[in-house]
Design a protein around this motif. Structure first.
Motif, PDB file in Angstrom:
ATOM      1  N   UNK A 131       0.861  -1.194   0.000  1.00  0.00           N
ATOM      2  CA  UNK A 131       0.000   0.000   0.000  1.00  0.00           C
ATOM      3  C   UNK A 131       0.889   1.232   0.000  1.00  0.00           C
ATOM      4  N   UNK A 132       1.502   1.552  -1.139  1.00  0.00           N
ATOM      5  CA  UNK A 132       2.467   2.659  -1.169  1.00  0.00           C
ATOM      6  C   UNK A 132       1.955   3.961  -0.575  1.00  0.00           C
ATOM      7  N   UNK A 133       0.690   4.305  -0.805  1.00  0.00           N
ATOM      8  CA  UNK A 133       0.160   5.567  -0.297  1.00  0.00           C
ATOM      9  C   UNK A 133      -0.089   5.523   1.213  1.00  0.00           C
ATOM     10  N   UNK A 134      -0.141   4.329   1.793  1.00  0.00           N
ATOM     11  CA  UNK A 134      -0.405   4.192   3.227  1.00  0.00           C
ATOM     12  C   UNK A 134       0.866   4.006   4.052  1.00  0.00           C
ATOM     13  N   UNK A 135       2.006   3.877   3.378  1.00  0.00           N
ATOM     14  CA  UNK A 135       3.254   3.684   4.109  1.00  0.00           C
ATOM     15  C   UNK A 135       3.803   5.043   4.550  1.00  0.00           C
ATOM     16  N   UNK A 168       8.840   0.722 -14.689  1.00  0.00           N
ATOM     17  CA  UNK A 168      10.035   1.560 -14.566  1.00  0.00           C
ATOM     18  C   UNK A 168      11.147   0.905 -13.762  1.00  0.00           C
ATOM     19  N   UNK A 169      11.002  -0.386 -13.446  1.00  0.00           N
ATOM     20  CA  UNK A 169      12.051  -1.103 -12.721  1.00  0.00           C
ATOM     21  C   UNK A 169      11.536  -1.744 -11.452  1.00  0.00           C
ATOM     22  N   UNK A 170      12.452  -2.181 -10.590  1.00  0.00           N
ATOM     23  CA  UNK A 170      12.066  -2.805  -9.330  1.00  0.00           C
ATOM     24  C   UNK A 170      11.593  -1.741  -8.340  1.00  0.00           C
ATOM     25  N   UNK A 171      10.610  -2.110  -7.524  1.00  0.00           N
ATOM     26  CA  UNK A 171      10.059  -1.189  -6.527  1.00  0.00           C
ATOM     27  C   UNK A 171       9.982  -1.888  -5.179  1.00  0.00           C
ATOM     28  N   UNK A 172      10.098  -1.115  -4.124  1.00  0.00           N
ATOM     29  CA  UNK A 172      10.114  -1.635  -2.764  1.00  0.00           C
ATOM     30  C   UNK A 172       8.788  -2.309  -2.416  1.00  0.00           C
ATOM     31  N   UNK A 173       8.867  -3.514  -1.847  1.00  0.00           N
ATOM     32  CA  UNK A 173       7.678  -4.241  -1.425  1.00  0.00           C
ATOM     33  C   UNK A 173       7.325  -3.944   0.028  1.00  0.00           C
TER      34      UNK A 173
END
Length: 271
Positions: A131-135, A168-173
């Motif tokens: 939940x990128x927006x909730x981190x 756009x590449x790897x992203x943090x999980x």
């Protein structure tokens, strides 16, 4: 029982038999965002025509099952929503079976799959997914305090992947945020998704693991997880695949992409 001595896991010896069912990872294996991997749409049809049952399994926690189904159909795949088994599906079942009333750190779309909050009860757990927006500090701090209120409050990780593949590449999980809450509270998360045996056993739904194969791009979550319950594992060189990651045990097969994995299965069933 054949034991692989590196690490602490033991892995059952696989019996030689034809492949009757395939568990197929989605993001990075079947598609990357809104683009199928090379020849994947046609390959899925060939796999079905060969008589191999399929189930789509994913740790994706940002999208609801309805959104996943809509996206896959929009980019050319043909499937039934009931063929999708996600870590969200398994987490929903866990929340319902445990009768939890969680504080959720999820995307708005993923939250739709879960029961509504019972405002008559205290929040007794935290469910966290991608939940990128909730981190952010405020929401993570709220989760921290829910867990501290009672030593029996559960931390439930839909999964704890380190990273995932975007266009756009790897992203943090979500894994680092799960670990942060574990560190701050002294709790150990109940991990629901891949590579947890709980997830694979739910996806197999009674099928003999030795007659099933997992196709995925994550050496640990897809391949080691599946092989730990007795399945075969085909690692594809798309998505989050990294050539310097050497899983133990090694995959049953290492191929270029999903279409090549289908070729491997069809050829194996002919031999």
């Amino acid at each position: 029982m054949l034991l692989f001595l590196r690490g602490s896991r033991s892995f059952p010896q696989l019996r030689r038999m034809s492949i009757k069912a395939a568990l197929i990872d989605l993001s990075g294996t079947l598609h990357v965002e809104d683009e199928p991997t090379p020849n994947a749409v046609e390959a899925l049809k060939r796999l079905r025509d060969a008589g191999v049952a399929v189930k789509f399994v994913t740790n994706t926690t940002k999208d609801s099952k309805a959104t996943l189904h809509e996206r896959l159909c929009r980019i050319g795949f043909h499937l039934d929503p009931l063929e999708i088994y996600s870590s969200l599906s398994a987490a929903v079942a866990f929340v319902e079976n445990e009768k939890l009333n969680p504080y959720y750190i999820l995307s708005e779309d993923a939250r739709q799959d879960f029961p509504p909050e019972d405002t008559r009860r205290y929040q007794d757990s935290v469910v966290i997914g991608l939940a990128p927006k909730a981190f952010n500090y405020d929401q993570l701090n709220e989760a921290f305090n829910v867990l501290l209120e009672n030593k029996n409050h559960k931390l439930v990780a839909v999964h704890q992947g380190k990273y995932y593949k975007r266009a756009d590449g790897l992203a943090l999980g979500p894994g680092c945020f799960v670990k942060g809450l574990e560190f701050a509270t002294g709790r150990t998360a109940k991990v629901i998704g891949k590579p947890n045996p709980y997830f694979f056993e739910g996806a197999l739904a009674g099928l003999d693991p030795a007659s099933c194969v997992m196709i995925g791009d994550d050496a640990n979550d897809d391949i080691v997880g599946a092989m730990s319950v007795g399945m075969q594992g085909i690692l594809v060189k798309t998505g989050k695949y990294l050539p310097d990651v050497n899983p133990s045990p090694p995959p049953t097969a290492l191929v270029d992409n999903f279409a090549a994995a289908v070729d491997w299965i069809i050829q194996k069933n002919k031999s």
